[in-house]
Motif scaffolding. Structure first.
Motif, PDB file in Angstrom:
ATOM      1  N   PRO A 204      16.151  47.735  48.845  1.00 15.07           N
ATOM      2  CA  PRO A 204      16.793  47.011  47.619  1.00 15.07           C
ATOM      3  C   PRO A 204      18.087  46.167  48.268  1.00 15.07           C
ATOM      4  CG  PRO A 204      16.116  49.432  47.451  1.00 15.07           C
ATOM      5  CD  PRO A 204      15.649  49.013  48.792  1.00 15.07           C
ATOM      6  N   VAL A 205      18.280  45.215  47.606  1.00 13.70           N
ATOM      7  CA  VAL A 205      19.476  44.408  48.153  1.00 13.70           C
ATOM      8  C   VAL A 205      20.868  45.216  47.526  1.00 13.70           C
ATOM      9  CG1 VAL A 205      19.261  43.003  46.069  1.00 13.70           C
ATOM     10  CG2 VAL A 205      20.397  41.958  48.120  1.00 13.70           C
ATOM     11  N   ILE A 206      21.519  44.808  48.137  1.00 15.30           N
ATOM     12  CA  ILE A 206      23.078  45.491  47.821  1.00 15.30           C
ATOM     13  C   ILE A 206      23.613  44.262  46.857  1.00 15.30           C
ATOM     14  CG2 ILE A 206      25.632  46.046  48.451  1.00 15.30           C
ATOM     15  CD1 ILE A 206      23.437  47.987  49.391  1.00 15.30           C
ATOM     16  N   ILE A 207      24.036  44.548  45.699  1.00 14.66           N
ATOM     17  CA  ILE A 207      24.725  43.631  44.792  1.00 14.66           C
ATOM     18  C   ILE A 207      26.070  43.889  44.563  1.00 14.66           C
ATOM     19  CG2 ILE A 207      24.414  42.320  42.523  1.00 14.66           C
ATOM     20  CD1 ILE A 207      21.583  43.186  42.560  1.00 14.66           C
ATOM     21  N   ILE A 208      27.144  43.299  44.620  1.00 14.02           N
ATOM     22  CA  ILE A 208      28.642  43.176  44.486  1.00 14.02           C
ATOM     23  C   ILE A 208      28.834  42.225  43.836  1.00 14.02           C
ATOM     24  CG2 ILE A 208      30.664  43.774  45.404  1.00 14.02           C
ATOM     25  CD1 ILE A 208      29.499  44.595  48.064  1.00 14.02           C
ATOM     26  N   ALA A 209      29.309  42.770  42.470  1.00 15.66           N
ATOM     27  CA  ALA A 209      29.897  41.768  41.416  1.00 15.66           C
ATOM     28  C   ALA A 209      31.195  41.191  41.579  1.00 15.66           C
ATOM     29  CB  ALA A 209      30.062  42.698  40.052  1.00 15.66           C
ATOM     30  N   LEU A 210      31.203  40.160  41.393  1.00 18.38           N
ATOM     31  CA  LEU A 210      32.737  39.197  41.378  1.00 18.38           C
ATOM     32  C   LEU A 210      33.119  39.056  39.831  1.00 18.38           C
ATOM     33  CD1 LEU A 210      32.246  36.677  44.182  1.00 18.38           C
ATOM     34  CD2 LEU A 210      33.694  38.655  44.231  1.00 18.38           C
ATOM     35  N   THR A 211      34.357  39.815  39.560  1.00 18.76           N
ATOM     36  CA  THR A 211      34.741  39.858  37.995  1.00 18.76           C
ATOM     37  C   THR A 211      35.993  39.588  37.713  1.00 18.76           C
ATOM     38  OG1 THR A 211      34.476  41.111  36.044  1.00 18.76           O
ATOM     39  CG2 THR A 211      34.550  42.549  38.095  1.00 18.76           C
ATOM     40  N   ALA A 212      36.573  38.950  36.748  1.00 19.45           N
ATOM     41  CA  ALA A 212      37.864  38.719  36.414  1.00 19.45           C
ATOM     42  C   ALA A 212      38.370  39.773  35.286  1.00 19.45           C
ATOM     43  CB  ALA A 212      38.017  37.260  35.678  1.00 19.45           C
ATOM     44  N   THR A 213      37.306  40.527  34.923  1.00 17.77           N
ATOM     45  CA  THR A 213      37.739  41.575  33.836  1.00 17.77           C
ATOM     46  C   THR A 213      38.547  42.593  34.149  1.00 17.77           C
ATOM     47  OG1 THR A 213      36.793  43.060  32.183  1.00 17.77           O
ATOM     48  CG2 THR A 213      35.820  42.887  34.058  1.00 17.77           C
ATOM     49  N   ALA A 214      39.454  43.132  33.240  1.00 13.46           N
ATOM     50  CA  ALA A 214      40.133  44.317  33.450  1.00 13.46           C
ATOM     51  C   ALA A 214      39.732  45.463  32.716  1.00 13.46           C
ATOM     52  CB  ALA A 214      41.671  43.901  33.184  1.00 13.46           C
ATOM     53  N   PHE A 215      38.730  45.154  31.973  1.00 15.63           N
ATOM     54  CA  PHE A 215      38.361  46.130  30.991  1.00 15.63           C
ATOM     55  C   PHE A 215      37.496  47.529  31.647  1.00 15.63           C
ATOM     56  CE2 PHE A 215      39.196  42.458  28.445  1.00 15.63           C
ATOM     57  CZ  PHE A 215      40.386  42.925  27.795  1.00 15.63           C
ATOM     58  N   ASP A 216      37.855  48.456  31.457  1.00 16.58           N
ATOM     59  CA  ASP A 216      36.977  49.675  31.882  1.00 16.58           C
ATOM     60  C   ASP A 216      35.425  49.921  31.595  1.00 16.58           C
ATOM     61  OD1 ASP A 216      38.960  50.442  33.726  1.00 16.58           O
ATOM     62  OD2 ASP A 216      39.523  52.024  32.145  1.00 16.58           O
ATOM     63  N   GLU A 217      35.211  49.425  30.140  1.00 16.64           N
ATOM     64  CA  GLU A 217      34.207  49.476  29.592  1.00 16.64           C
ATOM     65  C   GLU A 217      32.998  48.187  30.385  1.00 16.64           C
ATOM     66  OE1 GLU A 217      36.805  49.016  28.073  1.00 16.64           O
ATOM     67  OE2 GLU A 217      36.871  50.854  26.977  1.00 16.64           O
ATOM     68  N   GLU A 218      33.694  47.113  30.662  1.00 15.65           N
ATOM     69  CA  GLU A 218      32.605  46.164  31.315  1.00 15.65           C
ATOM     70  C   GLU A 218      32.540  46.308  32.663  1.00 15.65           C
ATOM     71  OE1 GLU A 218      32.416  41.056  31.323  1.00 15.65           O
ATOM     72  OE2 GLU A 218      34.257  42.006  30.219  1.00 15.65           O
ATOM     73  N   ARG A 219      33.461  46.989  33.332  1.00 16.31           N
ATOM     74  CA  ARG A 219      33.263  47.516  34.665  1.00 16.31           C
ATOM     75  C   ARG A 219      32.040  48.581  34.917  1.00 16.31           C
ATOM     76  NH1 ARG A 219      39.261  47.362  37.863  1.00 16.31           N
ATOM     77  NH2 ARG A 219      39.287  44.888  37.548  1.00 16.31           N
ATOM     78  N   LYS A 220      32.103  49.324  33.838  1.00 17.69           N
ATOM     79  CA  LYS A 220      31.191  50.479  33.681  1.00 17.69           C
ATOM     80  C   LYS A 220      29.717  49.766  33.755  1.00 17.69           C
ATOM     81  CE  LYS A 220      29.769  54.429  30.994  1.00 17.69           C
ATOM     82  NZ  LYS A 220      30.295  55.247  30.075  1.00 17.69           N
ATOM     83  N   ALA A 221      29.802  48.556  32.574  1.00 14.85           N
ATOM     84  CA  ALA A 221      28.487  48.112  32.212  1.00 14.85           C
ATOM     85  C   ALA A 221      27.724  47.409  33.579  1.00 14.85           C
ATOM     86  CB  ALA A 221      28.539  47.076  31.282  1.00 14.85           C
ATOM     87  N   ILE A 222      28.757  46.966  34.627  1.00 13.25           N
ATOM     88  CA  ILE A 222      28.370  46.328  35.747  1.00 13.25           C
ATOM     89  C   ILE A 222      27.455  47.350  36.681  1.00 13.25           C
ATOM     90  CG2 ILE A 222      29.026  45.236  37.916  1.00 13.25           C
ATOM     91  CD1 ILE A 222      31.366  43.734  36.179  1.00 13.25           C
ATOM     92  N   LEU A 223      28.028  48.432  36.661  1.00 11.41           N
ATOM     93  CA  LEU A 223      27.516  49.431  37.554  1.00 11.41           C
ATOM     94  C   LEU A 223      26.023  49.971  36.751  1.00 11.41           C
ATOM     95  CD1 LEU A 223      30.709  51.412  38.622  1.00 11.41           C
ATOM     96  CD2 LEU A 223      29.446  49.679  39.873  1.00 11.41           C
ATOM     97  N   GLU A 224      26.155  50.111  35.676  1.00 10.02           N
ATOM     98  CA  GLU A 224      24.926  50.441  35.044  1.00 10.02           C
ATOM     99  C   GLU A 224      23.684  49.658  35.017  1.00 10.02           C
ATOM    100  OE1 GLU A 224      26.175  51.312  30.791  1.00 10.02           O
ATOM    101  OE2 GLU A 224      27.059  53.236  31.471  1.00 10.02           O
ATOM    102  N   ILE A 225      24.020  48.186  35.282  1.00 10.95           N
ATOM    103  CA  ILE A 225      22.654  47.319  35.082  1.00 10.95           C
ATOM    104  C   ILE A 225      22.271  47.207  36.634  1.00 10.95           C
ATOM    105  CG2 ILE A 225      23.632  45.948  33.440  1.00 10.95           C
ATOM    106  CD1 ILE A 225      24.565  43.866  35.512  1.00 10.95           C
ATOM    107  N   GLY A 226      22.953  47.801  37.640  1.00 12.10           N
ATOM    108  CA  GLY A 226      22.435  48.160  39.187  1.00 12.10           C
ATOM    109  C   GLY A 226      23.194  47.428  40.120  1.00 12.10           C
ATOM    110  N   CYS A 227      24.469  46.946  39.704  1.00 13.18           N
ATOM    111  CA  CYS A 227      25.309  46.322  40.734  1.00 13.18           C
ATOM    112  C   CYS A 227      25.848  47.548  41.676  1.00 13.18           C
ATOM    113  CB  CYS A 227      26.314  45.635  40.332  1.00 13.18           C
ATOM    114  SG  CYS A 227      25.951  44.129  39.571  1.00 13.18           S
TER     115      CYS A 227
END
Length: 308
Positions: free
Chosen positions: A169-192
């Motif tokens: 499995p490839v390592i995926i690290i998101a680059l994001t400008a968001t400061a919201f915990d909900e969106e960061r949680k969503a990033i991890l839930e989709i597989g990043c």
């Protein structure tokens, strides 16, 4: 010009804009909300005073410690990563970013130390590149046209699940400008695997890659010592740099600061070319910082001058 009194607090709410901003369809209405959250995380705040028809004044307050001695800045040596330790795997890194300047900056940072790097302009290209090239790690911007980083990451994880023996499995690290915990949680839930906030710091990029790929770097020790124990030449260089900077127009210094903050290399080159020949030490120093992608050093150099 100016903001209506009833809108003064709503402009700090997510996705809210003034009537004029909404009509022009400029931005998403997240900038002020994110900026205020960052300020409050640092025990500060952003406030606004405005009079319709005249204009607005935005004030940012932050709780900070004031350094009073030069030696306070220079006690710790800095480690510059100059390469990868030999006898390691040839690492393939995919950079997925639709903003060309950001894409080129990331590619230059990674390729400069020995990574094999390729790029994709959107999630669809990233998906195709992942299937053909098999990178070990993907830096994934989350907001892109055609296919965003969320959908691309979800599809990669889905295809990996359907073919468990195909590859690691490839390592995926998101680059994001968001400061919201909900969106960061969503990033991890989709597989990043992780995320790094924008604007990113070079040291954080390398540290995350070390964490997930088990890398070993080659470092170049460089201690900037301007304390009372430093050499005469180092102190003289520091003073000469500041003396020549003081000779430059305030508008030029401010433009240099803004350009370095946004890491626009081409614009920095043009600004350095505007330096008069007699200030060659300043020009040479800035060129060296630019070659090292040391944008933070350039920004720090402009501190202490009045910014308009």
């Amino acid at each position: 010009m100016g903001i209506k009194k009833e809108n003064l607090e709503t402009i700090f709410e997510p996705f809210k804009q003034t009537e004029k901003g909404g009509e022009n369809h400029e931005g998403t209405g997240l900038g002020l909300s994110i900026s205020r959250q960052f300020a409050r995380l640092m025990e500060g705040d952003i406030t606004v005073e405005s009079e319709l028809g005249k204009g607005s004044i935005f004030t940012c307050t932050l709780k900070m410690m004031v350094q009073t001695k030069i030696e306070d800045f220079v006690k710790q040596p800095s480690k510059q990563i100059i390469g990868l330790q030999p006898s390691q795997t040839d690492y393939r890194i995919l950079v997925v970013e639709d903003v060309k300047d950001n894409q080129l900056l990331m590619m230059k940072i990674l390729s400069s130390v020995g990574f094999e790097v390729r790029s994709a302009n959107n999630g669809q290209e990233a998906l195709e590149m992942w299937q053909k090239w098999h990178p070990q790690l993907i830096w994934m911007d989350m907001r892109m046209p055609v296919m965003d980083g969320y959908e691309a990451s979800r599809r990669i994880r889905q295809l990996e699940a359907e073919n468990p023996n195909r590859q690691t499995p490839v390592i995926i690290i998101a680059l994001t400008a968001t400061a919201f915990d909900e969106e960061r949680k969503a990033i991890l839930e989709i597989g990043c695997n992780d995320f790094v906030p924008k604007p990113f710091k070079e040291a954080v990029i390398f540290e995350k890659m070390k964490q997930y790929l088990g890398l070993e770097y080659v470092y170049q020790e460089s201690t900037i010592n301007l304390s009372s124990h430093g050499t005469v030449n180092e102190v003289d260089n520091f003073e000469q740099l500041n003396a020549e900077m003081e000779k430059m127009p305030k508008a030029w210094v401010e433009e240099l600061r803004k350009t370095a903050l946004s890491a626009r290399e081409k614009n920095l080159i043009h600004l350095i070319q505007e330096i008069p020949e007699q200030y060659f030490f300043l020009a040479d120093s800035l060129n060296q910082m630019l070659e090292e992608l040391a944008f933070e050093k350039i920004v720090n150099l402009t501190e202490g001058f009045n910014h308009e």
